[in-house]
Design an enzyme around this catalytic site. Structure first.
Site, PDB file in Angstrom:
ATOM      1  N   ASP A 103      45.715 114.226  73.351  1.00  0.00           N
ATOM      2  CA  ASP A 103      46.136 115.627  73.431  1.00  0.00           C
ATOM      3  C   ASP A 103      47.607 115.711  73.810  1.00  0.00           C
ATOM      4  OD1 ASP A 103      43.743 116.696  72.680  1.00  0.00           O
ATOM      5  OD2 ASP A 103      43.044 117.165  74.695  1.00  0.00           O
ATOM      6  N   LYS A 150      46.727 120.461  70.551  1.00  0.00           N
ATOM      7  CA  LYS A 150      45.975 121.204  71.566  1.00  0.00           C
ATOM      8  C   LYS A 150      46.885 121.690  72.691  1.00  0.00           C
ATOM      9  CE  LYS A 150      42.211 120.672  69.354  1.00  0.00           C
ATOM     10  NZ  LYS A 150      41.789 121.797  68.518  1.00  0.00           N
ATOM     11  N   MET A 170      44.874 127.604  82.532  1.00  0.00           N
ATOM     12  CA  MET A 170      45.401 128.226  81.310  1.00  0.00           C
ATOM     13  C   MET A 170      45.443 129.752  81.428  1.00  0.00           C
ATOM     14  SD  MET A 170      43.285 125.761  78.682  1.00  0.00           S
ATOM     15  CE  MET A 170      41.767 125.892  79.651  1.00  0.00           C
TER      16      MET A 170
END
Length: 519
Positions: A35, A57, A166
């Site tokens: 990632d 990602k 996030m």
């Protein structure tokens, strides 16, 4: 041969936060699919021939679709490869592992999940915020801030401590949702780049936190909400140490961390472990690595193989780089030989790093010049008592495109017979590393380091593919140019017009020291 896919948690950043099992699996991987948020230095733990694939990602940026990643995992596994699917943090915490496992199961592929340290746990800890505490927090919940409408906010408001991953891109909406069920005075902390030298922590309340934050993106960050945030100030200062002692210790740390808060771009060979990165991060720097050299086989191994078959005719073996050592001993293995076949030879090396790599093969050099430059090697030969170079036969495995021409010429002028033979080639990577490009374009760098002339040339070549020279030069106009030595500096002046600091000792240690002093 049956393949296997290991879905591995990379932790929160550097190797310091990697589990032993994860490190061991990376070190034997044949393919790594990583990632974007995974620290690139972890990829350097992999074998040189390992295929490294960055699968994206990263929020808001272009990335490989999940279905394509699933397919890649299946295809490599069916080819009999050892595959490491490297995920930031822990694979089970918002790691999108399930679609990949289902695809592997459907194809009858063997798989295994390896736990990692999640930022949901590490960020509060490293910011001095306990997630549970007898009076302040009886439990906590971890959630994502991506899709706020899916979360049960009325129930969430009852949980004493919240950890949100996030969430900074939706911060305003997130705060609005929280204040519907929690007091505006509820404490909040935002931890950015946890565990790194440039970790930042902002604290406040739901009412005022936005006024305390800088402009621009805060990603990647972890948000902690709850009464336990009050412990940040106390516990991030190493317990009950007095403020005075704390400030004194900070001053001492600052002396050691000369590069604290600085972002350094390191140009290097693709796929090679960067000891230099460790030297810079130990001074507090944030390091971004940009591969500018691709180490390739020569056009033909024929001449080197012939030389290895006739090693007894040579008096000296000259090795002037780690790449030369690795290539030479690689061909030695191909011929079913090892270091014992060098018993009749004396070995001369240039540089401490070259000697260290040679030591990995159980061999100590007979000659290392005091100055770590190839041109000093001739003087070192001449200083050997009762030693003459006339008619001495020397095997010099080197880069195919040529190098150390002055060394060859000077040895020949003193009567030596030098076989300078291609052992490897160093080319320019086809594309520029996207993380490095973003840092250059957005002018996030404080210094760029060059450890060879070729890294300078290829750095310019890669940027020429992206923008006009006038434009990319403006991106680095305020950035320090750091060189390892005179030859590299000469190329910097030719192509970049300047050098801001040069190592006094022409080694990576010397370059790291020079950069620290320059700041």
């Amino acid at each position: 041969m049956k393949g296997k896919v290991f879905i591995v948690g990379a932790g929160i950043g550097s190797i310091d936060f990697l589990t032993v099992l994860a490190r061991d699996l990376i070190s034997i991987a044949e393919v790594i699919i990583s990632d974007a948020l995974v620290d690139r230095t972890l990829l350097d733990l992999a074998p040189e021939k390992c295929d490294r694939i960055i699968a994206g990602k990263r929020g808001g940026q272009q990335s490989i679709k999940q279905a394509e990643i699933n397919q890649m995992l299946v295809e490599y596994c069916l080819q009999g490869k050892r595959v490491v699917r490297l995920k930031s943090g822990d694979p089970w915490i918002f790691g999108r592992s399930l679609p990949e496992i289902l695809a592997l199961q459907a194809a009858n592929c063997e798989w295994e999940v390896v736990a990692g340290i999640s930022s949901a746990i590490a960020a509060p800890m490293l910011a001095g915020i306990p997630l549970t505490e007898v009076e302040a927090s009886s439990c906590f919940a971890v959630m994502t801030g991506h899709d706020l409408e899916r979360l049960p906010w009325e129930a969430i408001a009852q949980i004493p401590t919240l950890v949100i991953l996030m969430g900074t891109n939706n911060l305003a909406s997130l705060l609005e949702k929280l204040q519907a069920g929690k007091s505006g005075d509820t404490k909040i902390a935002i931890v950015r780049w946890c565990g790194r030298a440039d970790q930042q922590v902002w604290t406040g309340t739901l009412n005022n936190i936005q006024s305390k934050l800088p402009e621009g993106s805060l990603s990647p960050s972890v948000i902690i909400i709850g009464e336990v945030v009050k412990f940040h100030e106390q516990l991030s200062r190493q317990g009950n140490q007095s403020l005075e002692n704390f400030e004194q210790s900070v001053d001492l740390e600052k002396e050691k961390l000369a590069l604290q808060g600085k972002t350094i771009l390191v140009t290097r060979a693709a796929g090679q472990a960067s000891q230099f990165t460790d030297l810079l991060t130990s001074q507090g720097a944030k390091v971004i690595e940009m591969p500018t050299l691709a180490i390739l086989p020569p056009t033909s191994w024929e001449m080197l193989d012939q030389a290895i078959a006739n090693l007894t005719k040579y008096d000296w073996l000259i090795l002037t780089s780690a790449n030369a050592v690795e290539s030479f001993f690689g061909r030695l293995r191909e011929a079913n030989k090892d270091s014992r076949t060098l018993h009749s030879l004396k070995i001369a090396v240039v540089g401490r790093k070259t000697a260290e790599v040679l030591a990995n093969y159980g061999v100590s050099p007979d000659l290392v010049p005091t100055d770590f430059v190839a041109d000093a090697l001739v003087d070192a030969f001449l200083e050997i008592p009762d030693h003459v170079l006339t008619d001495k036969k020397m095997l010099f495995p080197r880069v195919e495109s040529g190098g150390r021409e002055i060394l060859v010429e000077q040895l020949q002028q003193h009567g030596a017979i030098v076989d300078a033979i291609a052992a490897y080639e160093s080319g320019c990577p086809e594309v520029i590393d996207p993380v490095a490009l973003e840092a250059i374009q957005n002018q996030k760098l404080d210094a760029i380091t060059f450890a060879s002339s070729k890294t300078v040339k290829h750095f310019c070549q890669l940027l020429d593919l992206v923008e006009s020279q006038e434009t990319w030069r403006s991106w680095i106009a305020e950035v320090k140019i750091a060189s390892i030595g005179p030859q590299t500096s000469k190329t910097c002046y030719e192509l970049l017009g300047r050098v801001d600091c040069e190592a006094l000792e022409y080694t990576l240690e010397g370059l790291a020291e020079a950069i620290g002093k320059s700041f």
